[in-house]
Design a protein around this motif. Sequence first.
Motif, PDB file in Angstrom:
ATOM      1  N   MET A   1       0.850  -1.207   0.000  1.00 11.63           N
ATOM      2  CA  MET A   1       0.000   0.000   0.000  1.00 11.63           C
ATOM      3  C   MET A   1       0.883   1.254   0.000  1.00 11.63           C
ATOM      4  SD  MET A   1      -3.023   1.399   0.116  1.00 11.63           S
ATOM      5  CE  MET A   1      -4.213   0.107   0.470  1.00 11.63           C
ATOM      6  N   PRO A   2       0.687   2.142  -0.958  1.00  9.66           N
ATOM      7  CA  PRO A   2       1.537   3.344  -0.998  1.00  9.66           C
ATOM      8  C   PRO A   2       1.292   4.254   0.212  1.00  9.66           C
ATOM      9  CG  PRO A   2      -0.245   3.472  -2.612  1.00  9.66           C
ATOM     10  CD  PRO A   2      -0.340   2.125  -1.982  1.00  9.66           C
ATOM     11  N   VAL A   3       2.320   5.027   0.561  1.00  5.62           N
ATOM     12  CA  VAL A   3       2.153   5.971   1.676  1.00  5.62           C
ATOM     13  C   VAL A   3       1.481   7.225   1.130  1.00  5.62           C
ATOM     14  CG1 VAL A   3       3.368   7.346   3.411  1.00  5.62           C
ATOM     15  CG2 VAL A   3       4.234   5.078   2.782  1.00  5.62           C
ATOM     16  N   ILE A   4       0.356   7.574   1.716  1.00  3.19           N
ATOM     17  CA  ILE A   4      -0.402   8.740   1.241  1.00  3.19           C
ATOM     18  C   ILE A   4      -0.063   9.934   2.123  1.00  3.19           C
ATOM     19  CG2 ILE A   4      -2.721   9.696   0.850  1.00  3.19           C
ATOM     20  CD1 ILE A   4      -2.197   7.271  -0.924  1.00  3.19           C
ATOM     21  N   THR A   5       0.467  10.971   1.527  1.00  6.16           N
ATOM     22  CA  THR A   5       0.798  12.154   2.334  1.00  6.16           C
ATOM     23  C   THR A   5       0.070  13.412   1.865  1.00  6.16           C
ATOM     24  OG1 THR A   5       2.702  12.606   0.925  1.00  6.16           O
ATOM     25  CG2 THR A   5       3.118  11.315   2.917  1.00  6.16           C
ATOM     26  N   CYS A   6      -0.516  13.357   0.695  1.00  6.13           N
ATOM     27  CA  CYS A   6      -1.182  14.562   0.184  1.00  6.13           C
ATOM     28  C   CYS A   6      -2.286  14.160  -0.795  1.00  6.13           C
ATOM     29  CB  CYS A   6      -0.159  15.476  -0.510  1.00  6.13           C
ATOM     30  SG  CYS A   6       0.693  14.641  -1.853  1.00  6.13           S
ATOM     31  N   ILE A   7      -3.105  15.133  -1.165  1.00  2.00           N
ATOM     32  CA  ILE A   7      -4.240  14.852  -2.063  1.00  2.00           C
ATOM     33  C   ILE A   7      -3.746  14.371  -3.430  1.00  2.00           C
ATOM     34  CG2 ILE A   7      -6.216  15.929  -3.250  1.00  2.00           C
ATOM     35  CD1 ILE A   7      -6.676  15.490  -0.226  1.00  2.00           C
ATOM     36  N   ASP A   9      -1.364  12.379  -4.042  1.00  2.00           N
ATOM     37  CA  ASP A   9      -1.146  10.922  -3.972  1.00  2.00           C
ATOM     38  C   ASP A   9      -2.452  10.174  -4.240  1.00  2.00           C
ATOM     39  OD1 ASP A   9       1.513  11.206  -3.310  1.00  2.00           O
ATOM     40  OD2 ASP A   9       1.205  10.947  -1.151  1.00  2.00           O
ATOM     41  N   LEU A  10      -3.548  10.702  -3.661  1.00  2.00           N
ATOM     42  CA  LEU A  10      -4.849  10.049  -3.853  1.00  2.00           C
ATOM     43  C   LEU A  10      -5.287  10.163  -5.305  1.00  2.00           C
ATOM     44  CD1 LEU A  10      -6.560  11.306  -0.576  1.00  2.00           C
ATOM     45  CD2 LEU A  10      -5.931   8.940  -1.106  1.00  2.00           C
ATOM     46  N   LYS A  11      -4.983  11.309  -5.902  1.00  2.00           N
ATOM     47  CA  LYS A  11      -5.348  11.500  -7.308  1.00  2.00           C
ATOM     48  C   LYS A  11      -4.628  10.471  -8.189  1.00  2.00           C
ATOM     49  CE  LYS A  11      -4.598  14.996 -10.815  1.00  2.00           C
ATOM     50  NZ  LYS A  11      -4.360  16.420 -11.024  1.00  2.00           N
ATOM     51  N   ARG A  12      -3.351  10.272  -7.931  1.00  2.00           N
ATOM     52  CA  ARG A  12      -2.593   9.291  -8.739  1.00  2.00           C
ATOM     53  C   ARG A  12      -3.208   7.900  -8.634  1.00  2.00           C
ATOM     54  NH1 ARG A  12       2.101  12.423  -7.772  1.00  2.00           N
ATOM     55  NH2 ARG A  12       2.272  11.615  -5.676  1.00  2.00           N
ATOM     56  N   LEU A  13      -3.582   7.554  -7.401  1.00  8.18           N
ATOM     57  CA  LEU A  13      -4.153   6.223  -7.166  1.00  8.18           C
ATOM     58  C   LEU A  13      -5.545   6.096  -7.801  1.00  8.18           C
ATOM     59  CD1 LEU A  13      -2.807   3.943  -5.680  1.00  8.18           C
ATOM     60  CD2 LEU A  13      -4.000   4.611  -3.592  1.00  8.18           C
ATOM     61  N   TYR A  25     -13.821  12.068 -16.345  1.00  6.39           N
ATOM     62  CA  TYR A  25     -15.034  12.840 -16.006  1.00  6.39           C
ATOM     63  C   TYR A  25     -14.755  13.746 -14.795  1.00  6.39           C
ATOM     64  CZ  TYR A  25     -19.677  13.626 -13.918  1.00  6.39           C
ATOM     65  OH  TYR A  25     -20.794  14.185 -13.344  1.00  6.39           O
ATOM     66  N   ALA A  26     -14.020  13.197 -13.831  1.00  5.67           N
ATOM     67  CA  ALA A  26     -13.699  13.998 -12.638  1.00  5.67           C
ATOM     68  C   ALA A  26     -12.648  15.058 -12.957  1.00  5.67           C
ATOM     69  CB  ALA A  26     -13.181  13.075 -11.532  1.00  5.67           C
ATOM     70  N   GLU A  27     -11.662  14.660 -13.728  1.00  3.99           N
ATOM     71  CA  GLU A  27     -10.487  15.511 -13.906  1.00  3.99           C
ATOM     72  C   GLU A  27     -10.584  16.319 -15.192  1.00  3.99           C
ATOM     73  OE1 GLU A  27      -8.712  16.063 -11.570  1.00  3.99           O
ATOM     74  OE2 GLU A  27      -6.901  16.974 -12.337  1.00  3.99           O
ATOM     75  N   SER A  28     -11.711  16.978 -15.373  1.00  9.50           N
ATOM     76  CA  SER A  28     -11.779  17.828 -16.557  1.00  9.50           C
ATOM     77  C   SER A  28     -12.558  19.089 -16.255  1.00  9.50           C
ATOM     78  CB  SER A  28     -12.415  17.078 -17.730  1.00  9.50           C
ATOM     79  OG  SER A  28     -13.649  16.537 -17.335  1.00  9.50           O
ATOM     80  N   ALA A 332     -11.104  16.874  -4.249  1.00  8.38           N
ATOM     81  CA  ALA A 332     -10.193  16.421  -3.179  1.00  8.38           C
ATOM     82  C   ALA A 332     -10.740  15.169  -2.488  1.00  8.38           C
ATOM     83  CB  ALA A 332      -9.945  17.549  -2.181  1.00  8.38           C
ATOM     84  N   TRP A 333     -12.057  15.115  -2.248  1.00  9.44           N
ATOM     85  CA  TRP A 333     -12.572  13.878  -1.619  1.00  9.44           C
ATOM     86  C   TRP A 333     -12.850  12.793  -2.650  1.00  9.44           C
ATOM     87  CZ3 TRP A 333     -17.265  11.657  -2.709  1.00  9.44           C
ATOM     88  CH2 TRP A 333     -18.310  12.457  -3.182  1.00  9.44           C
ATOM     89  N   LEU A 334     -13.177  13.235  -3.879  1.00  5.27           N
ATOM     90  CA  LEU A 334     -13.468  12.253  -4.928  1.00  5.27           C
ATOM     91  C   LEU A 334     -12.222  11.418  -5.265  1.00  5.27           C
ATOM     92  CD1 LEU A 334     -15.939  11.477  -6.644  1.00  5.27           C
ATOM     93  CD2 LEU A 334     -15.021  12.925  -8.455  1.00  5.27           C
ATOM     94  N   TYR A 335     -11.060  12.064  -5.299  1.00 15.34           N
ATOM     95  CA  TYR A 335      -9.812  11.315  -5.538  1.00 15.34           C
ATOM     96  C   TYR A 335      -9.659  10.235  -4.461  1.00 15.34           C
ATOM     97  CZ  TYR A 335      -8.216  15.460  -8.264  1.00 15.34           C
ATOM     98  OH  TYR A 335      -8.090  16.492  -9.139  1.00 15.34           O
ATOM     99  N   GLY A 336      -9.967  10.610  -3.228  1.00 10.90           N
ATOM    100  CA  GLY A 336      -9.842   9.651  -2.121  1.00 10.90           C
ATOM    101  C   GLY A 336     -10.756   8.461  -2.349  1.00 10.90           C
ATOM    102  N   LEU A 337     -11.992   8.752  -2.754  1.00 10.30           N
ATOM    103  CA  LEU A 337     -12.949   7.674  -2.991  1.00 10.30           C
ATOM    104  C   LEU A 337     -12.481   6.774  -4.128  1.00 10.30           C
ATOM    105  CD1 LEU A 337     -15.937   6.693  -2.245  1.00 10.30           C
ATOM    106  CD2 LEU A 337     -16.517   7.729  -4.439  1.00 10.30           C
ATOM    107  N   GLY A 338     -12.052   7.386  -5.227  1.00  8.57           N
ATOM    108  CA  GLY A 338     -11.614   6.606  -6.384  1.00  8.57           C
ATOM    109  C   GLY A 338     -10.368   5.785  -6.059  1.00  8.57           C
ATOM    110  N   ALA A 339      -9.585   6.284  -5.122  1.00  9.20           N
ATOM    111  CA  ALA A 339      -8.343   5.583  -4.761  1.00  9.20           C
ATOM    112  C   ALA A 339      -8.609   4.416  -3.818  1.00  9.20           C
ATOM    113  CB  ALA A 339      -7.369   6.564  -4.106  1.00  9.20           C
ATOM    114  N   MET A 340      -9.422   4.658  -2.769  1.00  8.74           N
ATOM    115  CA  MET A 340      -9.517   3.655  -1.707  1.00  8.74           C
ATOM    116  C   MET A 340     -10.891   3.585  -1.047  1.00  8.74           C
ATOM    117  SD  MET A 340      -5.896   4.041   0.319  1.00  8.74           S
ATOM    118  CE  MET A 340      -6.210   5.615   1.019  1.00  8.74           C
ATOM    119  N   GLY A 341     -11.943   3.979  -1.757  1.00  6.99           N
ATOM    120  CA  GLY A 341     -13.285   3.885  -1.181  1.00  6.99           C
ATOM    121  C   GLY A 341     -13.436   4.760   0.060  1.00  6.99           C
TER     122      GLY A 341
END
Length: 403
Positions: A1-7, A9-13, A25-28, A332-341
Motif C-alpha cells: 500500500m503506498p504511503v499517502i501524504t497529500c491529495i 497521492d490520492l489522485k494518482r491512485l 469525467y472527474a479531472e476535466s 479532493a474527496w473524490l480522488y480519495g474515494l476513487g483511490a480507496m473507497g
Amino acid sequence: MPVITCIEDLKRLHKRRAPKMFFDYAESGSWTEQTFRENTTDFEQIRLRQKVAVDMSDRSTAARMLDEKVAMPVALAPVGMTGMQNADGEIKAARAAEKFGVPFTLSTMSICSIEDVAEHTSAPFWFQLYVMRDEDFVDRILERAKRAGCSTLVLTLDLQLLGQRHKDLKNGLSAPPKLTPATLLDLSTRWRWGLEMLGTKRRFFGNIVGHAADVEDARSLMKWTAEQFDLKLDWEKVRKIAQKWDGKLVLKGILDAEDAKKAVECGADAIVVSNHGGRQLDGALSSIRVLPSIVRAVKGQTEIWLDSGIRSGQDVLKALAMGADGTMIGRAWLYGLGAMGEKGVTTSLEVIRKELDLTMALCGERDVANLGRHNLLVPEDFEGRWADDPEARAQAEIHTLPA
Ligand SMILES: Cc1cc2nc3c(=O)[nH]c(=O)nc-3n(C[C@H](O)[C@H](O)[C@H](O)COP(=O)(O)O)c2cc1C
C-alpha cells in the motif's frame, strides 16, 4: 500500500484504479480548461505570513457551518455519478464524512438514491438539487429529501446548460459504461473496480430511475437528463423553491457580487462562491479571485463559502483568511474515494485537516475563527483590473508581496 501524504497521492491512485472514462469525467474542465486550471494556480499566488514565538498549544480547527458543529469548516460538495468512481460511492463518502464530523452533500445526479444513503447513515446529510423542467419531479424529490431527514438544501444555479468537456464526449461517458472494445480493454486493467461493481446493484442514477416519469432504463434516462435541466430557471423560481423547503437553504454557483445580493434577498442561509470546479463557464475567474468582491457585498448577511480549486489545508486556510466562512471540496474527496473507497475519503479529510492545523499554527493562529487578511500576503493586483469596486478594494487591507 503506498504511503499517502497529500491529495495528489490520492489522485494518482484514483487514476490508476478507476476506469479512464470516470477519472476523466472527474479531472476535466469545460472547453480550454482555463478556469479549471486557474482555480488551483490562483491559490498559489496567495502567500502565507509566518509568525514565531506564539503559543501554539490547544489549537482547534472546529467551526460551525449553518449552526452545525463541524470538525473543520470543510463540507463535501455534491458530485454526480460518484457511485461510478467506486461502487456505492455516495454511501461510502457519506459514512466517511459522518465519522469525521463534516457535512456530506448528495447530488441529484447520484448513483445511490437519497433513501439508500439515509438508510446507511445516521447523521442528516445535505441534498443538492438541480432544477428540472418537470416540476412534479422537483416537488417529489424535495419531499423525498425531507422524508430522508436532509437538513439542508443546496440549490445549484450554474448548470442550466451542461458545459462541454471534451474528454466526456470522446470517451462516450455513460453510467453504466458502454461496452465498446476500448472500454472493455480499459476495464480489464481495473479489476478491483470491476469486482466491486459486480457486487452492487447501484449502477444507475438512483434519484431518477423509477422516480421520473417514463424513466425506467439507461436509454430513457439519457434522453430525460439531456432534456430536463430547466433553461427557464430565474430568481423568481429560486424564491418559489426556497418557499417549498423548510430547512436551511444554500445557493451554489455564485460568482458575481450582484448575484450574491439577489441570493441574500431569496433568503439564502449560505452561498457557495463557485464556478463548478471549472466545469461550466470556461473563462470565468477562479472562485478565490472573485471572493473578495462577494465578501464586500454580502459579508454578515449570509454565510459565504467557497469551492473550486481547494486541494489542501493551506487552500482552506487561504479561503477563510480571505473572508470565507466555510469551504466545500469536490475533487479532493473524490480522488480519495476513487483511490480507496471510504478509507480514501477519510484519508483525504485527514490530510486536509492536518495541513490546515499545522499551517494555522505556523501562521501563529490557534483557532480557525481568528484567521484573516493579516495571515496573508496577497499580490497587490490579485483582483486586478477585474475588481468591480475599485474604491472598496483600495480600502481593503491588502498586503503586497515583497518584490
Ligand atoms: C465529477 C464532478 C461532478 C460534479 N457534479 C456536481 C453535481 O452533481 N452537482 C453540483 O452542484 N455540483 C457538482 N460538481 C461541482 C462540485 O460540487 C464543486 O462545485 C466542485 O467540484 C468544486 O471544485 P473542486 O473539484 O476543484 O473542489 C461536480 C464536480 C465534479 C468534479
